[in-house]
Write an enzyme that holds these catalytic residues in place. Structure first.
Site, mmCIF file in Angstrom:
data_model
loop_
_atom_site.group_PDB
_atom_site.id
_atom_site.type_symbol
_atom_site.label_atom_id
_atom_site.label_comp_id
_atom_site.label_asym_id
_atom_site.label_seq_id
_atom_site.Cartn_x
_atom_site.Cartn_y
_atom_site.Cartn_z
ATOM 1 N N ARG A 37 20.995 -75.168 -0.768
ATOM 2 C CA ARG A 37 20.416 -74.681 0.496
ATOM 3 C C ARG A 37 19.416 -75.666 1.087
ATOM 4 O O ARG A 37 19.278 -75.741 2.311
ATOM 5 C CB ARG A 37 19.750 -73.340 0.262
ATOM 6 C CG ARG A 37 20.787 -72.268 0.062
ATOM 7 C CD ARG A 37 20.147 -70.934 -0.093
ATOM 8 N NE ARG A 37 21.179 -69.926 -0.223
ATOM 9 C CZ ARG A 37 20.967 -68.712 -0.641
ATOM 10 N NH1 ARG A 37 19.751 -68.316 -0.954
ATOM 11 N NH2 ARG A 37 21.954 -67.850 -0.712
ATOM 12 N N LYS A 202 28.994 -46.660 20.594
ATOM 13 C CA LYS A 202 28.913 -47.278 21.926
ATOM 14 C C LYS A 202 30.260 -47.838 22.383
ATOM 15 O O LYS A 202 30.545 -49.028 22.222
ATOM 16 C CB LYS A 202 27.874 -48.395 21.914
ATOM 17 C CG LYS A 202 26.466 -47.878 21.712
ATOM 18 C CD LYS A 202 25.464 -49.013 21.817
ATOM 19 C CE LYS A 202 24.268 -48.767 20.946
ATOM 20 N NZ LYS A 202 24.387 -49.300 19.580
ATOM 21 N N GLY A 356 24.841 -53.957 13.349
ATOM 22 C CA GLY A 356 23.738 -53.611 12.462
ATOM 23 C C GLY A 356 23.992 -52.418 11.559
ATOM 24 O O GLY A 356 23.583 -52.408 10.399
ATOM 25 N N GLY A 379 25.718 -63.705 10.924
ATOM 26 C CA GLY A 379 25.081 -64.193 9.705
ATOM 27 C C GLY A 379 25.878 -63.958 8.449
ATOM 28 O O GLY A 379 26.570 -62.971 8.316
HETATM 29 P P1 AMP Z 1 27.024 -48.360 17.230
HETATM 30 O O1 AMP Z 1 25.644 -48.863 17.575
HETATM 31 O O2 AMP Z 1 27.922 -48.269 18.398
HETATM 32 O O3 AMP Z 1 27.620 -49.143 16.076
HETATM 33 O O4 AMP Z 1 26.835 -46.860 16.720
HETATM 34 C C1 AMP Z 1 26.226 -46.556 15.513
HETATM 35 C C2 AMP Z 1 25.891 -45.106 15.516
HETATM 36 O O5 AMP Z 1 27.057 -44.364 15.730
HETATM 37 C C3 AMP Z 1 25.298 -44.632 14.220
HETATM 38 O O6 AMP Z 1 23.964 -44.261 14.430
HETATM 39 C C4 AMP Z 1 26.159 -43.413 13.862
HETATM 40 O O7 AMP Z 1 25.416 -42.295 13.435
HETATM 41 C C5 AMP Z 1 26.821 -43.102 15.176
HETATM 42 N N1 AMP Z 1 28.060 -42.358 14.981
HETATM 43 C C6 AMP Z 1 29.112 -42.674 14.208
HETATM 44 N N2 AMP Z 1 30.031 -41.707 14.222
HETATM 45 C C7 AMP Z 1 29.555 -40.736 15.024
HETATM 46 C C8 AMP Z 1 30.048 -39.474 15.430
HETATM 47 N N3 AMP Z 1 31.226 -39.015 14.998
HETATM 48 N N4 AMP Z 1 29.280 -38.742 16.261
HETATM 49 C C9 AMP Z 1 28.085 -39.198 16.691
HETATM 50 N N5 AMP Z 1 27.570 -40.387 16.346
HETATM 51 C C10 AMP Z 1 28.295 -41.145 15.522
#
Ligand code: AMP
Length: 382
Positions: A37, A202, A356, A379
């Site tokens: 490293r 999202k 994340g 990363g």
């Molecule tokens: P993202 O930032 O788009 O990767 O979304 C991550 C978030 O999606 C996490 O906080 C999860 O709790 C939420 N998530 C995953 N599956 C579901 C679901 N079926 N209903 C509501 N939230 C969800």
């Protein structure tokens, strides 16, 4: 992740603070047993010095748990780096504070100062404890460079918070650039079959990933909250599951596009549904073909889906995963996410984890070392 490359910045007579990954193994006698490293950081170090800047290096070493501990001092690394470069490397007694500020401000062009282990301060790993920590590090220099690819996915003071103090002077070093290029190459010129598993909530921001990958991917697996927008686009009932109504048309056109191109899109065949968004809500597993009743919402992919996807994923040679398969923050709905994480960790395919939340899921399972790449923007965990 800084957008600029070090070559975009004018370095002459500037003070550069660079995050490196000097987390190297050191034996009981202070001897470095593997200097890979340190060697990997040298091209960027030499470039900075050659272009007339002074250089402040910062790194963590081991896990001193936020306290000073001689065992984790970077002093042996300063000595080793000095012998590799054939020039003095000054060692600071800390990474922040008056003495460090004075030494940094008197550092002449072409000279190097190595700060003491960042993790002697708990704020390094927990920037929210005291945002002043990142600010103090930032105050030491005019330019910030991140060349610590191994830790770039972490939201630590020296890898993440600090960058906001250098709105026009934050750049990646050569090691980071090389690794990022490798990562892009893996995704855009993948060894086939190439599968993409997309979850999370999202849809809007991730649909771009879907579109950019459609000509490369051999199959999509869509889970998490994301799946319900797609179900709705297909005319299925989704109860009160999370749904991005503005994205229904986009989801629908993606499905037709994938169909036309002959790219399979797998949606969960069963879902764990709950009658409230709480960990202690009533829950049960329902088959997707039956739809989700009013008053219920999808919280995780079901056992049948896990079983089927596990089997299909075995054939993948390159697999990209972004986003959890359910509300994994609640233990009772974490099964799907953890099952996918464990499945991917056990494959010999090139596995790339982005986002994340997927990263935090694999950290929870201590599976960091089992993937080819782990990134929020690119990363690799080490
Ligand atoms: P993202 O930032 O788009 O990767 O979304 C991550 C978030 O999606 C996490 O906080 C999860 O709790 C939420 N998530 C995953 N599956 C579901 C679901 N079926 N209903 C509501 N939230 C969800």
């Amino acid at each position: 992740m800084p957008k600029l490359s070090i070559e975009d910045l004018s370095l002459k007579d500037k003070r550069v603070i660079m995050r490196v990954d000097f987390n190297t193994p050191i034996d009981g006698n202070g001897k470095i047993t593997d200097n890979t490293r340190i060697r990997l950081a040298i091209p960027t170090i030499e470039y900075i010095l050659k272009h007339g800047a002074s250089l402040i290096l910062m790194s963590h070493l081991g896990r001193p748990k936020g306290e000073k501990d001689k065992k984790y001092s970077l002093k042996p690394i300063a000595i080793h780096l000095s012998s590799l470069l054939g020039k003095d490397v000054e060692m600071a007694n800390d990474c922040i504070g008056k003495e460090v500020e004075e030494t940094a401000s008197s550092l002449a062009s072409g000279n190097i100062l190595l700060l003491e282990n960042l993790r002697f301060h708990p704020e390094e790993e927990n920037p929210d404890l005291n945002p002043e920590f990142a600010k103090s590090l930032a105050s030491l220099a005019d330019i910030y460079v991140n060349d610590a690819f191994g830790t770039a996915h972490r939201k630590h003071s020296s890898t993440y918070t600090i960058a906001k103090y250098f709105p026009k002077a934050a750049a990646t070093g050569f090691l980071m650039k090389k690794e990022l290029n490798f990562l892009l190459d893996t995704i855009f010129n993948p060894v086939k079959p190439f599968y993409a598993i997309i979850g999370g909530a999202k849809v809007g921001s991730k649909i771009k990933i879907f579109k950019s990958l459609i000509t490369k991917v051999d199959a999509f697996f869509i889970g998490g909250g994301m799946a319900y927008t797609f179900y709705k686009a297909m005319g299925k009932s989704i109860g009160k599951s999370i749904c991005d109504n503005e994205m229904i048309k986009v989801a629908s056109s993606f499905l037709s596009d994938a169909h036309e191109k002959g790219v399979p899109v797998y949606l969960p065949i069963d879902n764990v549904v709950a009658n409230d968004f709480r960990s202690d809500a009533d829950h049960k597993t329902v088959l997707s073909e039956k739809g989700i009743d009013d008053g219920w919402q999808g919280m995780d992919i079901g056992e049948k889906t896990i079983h089927l996807w596990k089997d299909k994923l075995k054939a993948g040679k390159t697999i990209y995963w972004n986003g959890p398969m359910g509300v994994f923050e609640m233990d009772v709905f974490a099964k799907g996410t953890f099952a996918i994480a464990k499945t991917l960790a056990g494959l010999t395919a090139t596995t790339i984890i982005g986002g994340g939340d997927s990263v935090s899921a694999i950290n929870t399972l201590n599976l960091e070392g089992s993937f080819s790449h782990v990134s929020t923007g690119g990363g690799r965990v080490s």
